[in-house]
Design a protein around this motif. Structure first.
Motif, PDB file in Angstrom:
ATOM      1  N   VAL A   1     -46.287 -55.848  67.476  1.00 48.07           N
ATOM      2  CA  VAL A   1     -45.311 -54.910  68.040  1.00 48.07           C
ATOM      3  C   VAL A   1     -45.830 -54.430  69.388  1.00 48.07           C
ATOM      4  N   GLU A   2     -44.910 -53.901  70.168  1.00 49.55           N
ATOM      5  CA  GLU A   2     -45.312 -53.324  71.452  1.00 49.55           C
ATOM      6  C   GLU A   2     -45.661 -51.867  71.189  1.00 49.55           C
ATOM      7  N   ILE A   3     -46.950 -51.560  71.228  1.00 45.62           N
ATOM      8  CA  ILE A   3     -47.410 -50.203  70.882  1.00 45.62           C
ATOM      9  C   ILE A   3     -46.991 -49.191  71.952  1.00 45.62           C
ATOM     10  N   ILE A   4     -46.452 -48.086  71.505  1.00 45.12           N
ATOM     11  CA  ILE A   4     -46.113 -46.980  72.411  1.00 45.12           C
ATOM     12  C   ILE A   4     -47.356 -46.075  72.453  1.00 45.12           C
ATOM     13  N   PRO A   5     -47.955 -45.859  73.637  1.00 41.67           N
ATOM     14  CA  PRO A   5     -49.264 -45.178  73.669  1.00 41.67           C
ATOM     15  C   PRO A   5     -49.184 -43.657  73.481  1.00 41.67           C
ATOM     16  N   ILE A   6     -48.595 -43.266  72.361  1.00 42.17           N
ATOM     17  CA  ILE A   6     -48.497 -41.838  72.035  1.00 42.17           C
ATOM     18  C   ILE A   6     -49.075 -41.637  70.636  1.00 42.17           C
ATOM     19  N   GLU A   7     -50.015 -40.694  70.493  1.00 43.49           N
ATOM     20  CA  GLU A   7     -50.527 -40.328  69.165  1.00 43.49           C
ATOM     21  C   GLU A   7     -49.678 -39.170  68.681  1.00 43.49           C
ATOM     22  N   VAL A   8     -49.028 -39.369  67.552  1.00 37.82           N
ATOM     23  CA  VAL A   8     -48.105 -38.360  67.029  1.00 37.82           C
ATOM     24  C   VAL A   8     -48.778 -37.700  65.826  1.00 37.82           C
ATOM     25  N   ILE A   9     -48.989 -36.401  65.897  1.00 37.26           N
ATOM     26  CA  ILE A   9     -49.778 -35.705  64.869  1.00 37.26           C
ATOM     27  C   ILE A   9     -48.977 -34.591  64.210  1.00 37.26           C
ATOM     28  N   PRO A  10     -48.449 -34.844  63.008  1.00 40.56           N
ATOM     29  CA  PRO A  10     -47.841 -33.753  62.259  1.00 40.56           C
ATOM     30  C   PRO A  10     -48.945 -32.877  61.662  1.00 40.56           C
ATOM     31  N   ARG A  11     -48.780 -31.566  61.792  1.00 41.99           N
ATOM     32  CA  ARG A  11     -49.792 -30.634  61.279  1.00 41.99           C
ATOM     33  C   ARG A  11     -49.147 -29.664  60.292  1.00 41.99           C
ATOM     34  N   ASN A  12     -49.772 -29.534  59.126  1.00 43.87           N
ATOM     35  CA  ASN A  12     -49.281 -28.615  58.089  1.00 43.87           C
ATOM     36  C   ASN A  12     -50.189 -27.404  57.923  1.00 43.87           C
ATOM     37  N   ILE A  13     -51.497 -27.625  58.116  1.00 45.54           N
ATOM     38  CA  ILE A  13     -52.500 -26.561  58.016  1.00 45.54           C
ATOM     39  C   ILE A  13     -53.390 -26.686  59.256  1.00 45.54           C
ATOM     40  N   ALA A  14     -53.692 -25.572  59.883  1.00 45.70           N
ATOM     41  CA  ALA A  14     -54.475 -25.634  61.121  1.00 45.70           C
ATOM     42  C   ALA A  14     -55.906 -26.111  60.864  1.00 45.70           C
ATOM     43  N   ALA A  15     -56.319 -27.121  61.613  1.00 48.24           N
ATOM     44  CA  ALA A  15     -57.694 -27.636  61.561  1.00 48.24           C
ATOM     45  C   ALA A  15     -57.918 -28.429  62.839  1.00 48.24           C
TER      46      ALA A  15
END
Ligand code: C5P
Length: 237
Positions: A83-97
């Motif tokens: 696949v053609e990678i989209i250079p974005i790291e997507v980070i869902p956060r539920n608890i702060a760390a």
């Protein structure tokens, strides 16, 4: 069958196959943290992460979320669509760390009422700076529609993973997703494993993820084995 090496990252090496549409992703035992400043190896890490990732990709596919996963070539070798990678790291956060507690006045352990979705530009050279839809469009790496779709998919995946992992006795403070384009559609790529998630044991609160390595919190191979026992018990039969 693996052909020549295409790319070697910090924990995986990608090989071409005889089919240009398919690649093999080899999950290695090597570990890096803090921009590669800290390095090590952990026995069986590649195997456990590959198997955990396999299971989570299969589960997402069953729930209608497309991924790049095609099958396993061996214990730690995953066959994936190119696949053609989209250079974005997507980070869902539920608890702060982690980084959110260093960058903002948010205390570790704060439970977010609604998930906080963070996006970073994937670039070692630039130190993974914050990304948003305007920057993505300005850089020409994604359209507004694509970023909206990525956000929607990430939040849906978060709900699915959170409840799946809850049943296995884990809290999911945060995790990182990468997406790619395949036949004009957005799919989940890369991996979802102990290296890319924060997983806390629900009863003890202990880290069962790469924070063990980052902050010398104990035996990483043992913790990953325990995660694998709960998520992919079939590999121990
Ligand atoms: O470092 P930070 O707290 O922002 O990481 C958030 C989550 O994203 C963690 O689960 C971490 O393991 C994951 N992550 C990752 N790859 C990166 C950065 C973060 O898998 N390059």
């Amino acid at each position: 069958m693996k052909k020549e090496e295409l790319y070697s990252g910090k924990a995986k090496t990608i090989y071409r196959t005889e089919d240009p549409e398919k690649l093999i992703s080899v999950f290695r035992d090597s570990l890096t943290a803090f921009d590669g400043k800290k390095k090590s190896e952990a026995a069986n890490k590649g195997y456990y992460n590959a198997q955990i990732s396999r299971k989570l990709f299969e589960m997402l596919e069953e729930k209608g979320i497309p991924t790049h996963y095609l099958g396993m070539e061996s214990g730690n070798e995953m066959l994936v669509r190119a696949v053609e990678i989209i250079p974005i790291e997507v980070i869902p956060r539920n608890i702060a760390a982690g980084s959110i507690t260093r960058k903002y006045p948010i205390e570790e352990g704060t439970v977010f009422k609604t998930p906080v979705l963070v996006m970073d530009y994937k670039s070692d050279e630039h130190g993974d700076p914050m990304m948003n839809e305007d920057i993505a469009v300005a850089m020409g790496i994604a359209t507004y529609e694509e970023v909206a779709q990525i956000r929607e998919m990430a939040l849906k995946i978060n709900e699915i993973l959170k409840s799946y992992l809850d049943e296995k006795g884990f809290l999911l403070p945060d995790f990182k997703l990468e997406f790619g384009r395949m036949d004009g559609k957005i799919v989940v790529a890369d991996e979802i494993s102990c290296d890319t998630c924060r997983l806390w044991d629900k009863s003890t609160g202990q880290s069962m993820d790469k924070d063990i390595f980052r902050f010398d919190k104990g035996d990483l191979s043992k913790a990953y084995e325990e995660v694998a026992k709960r998520i992919v018990p079939e590999i121990f039969e």
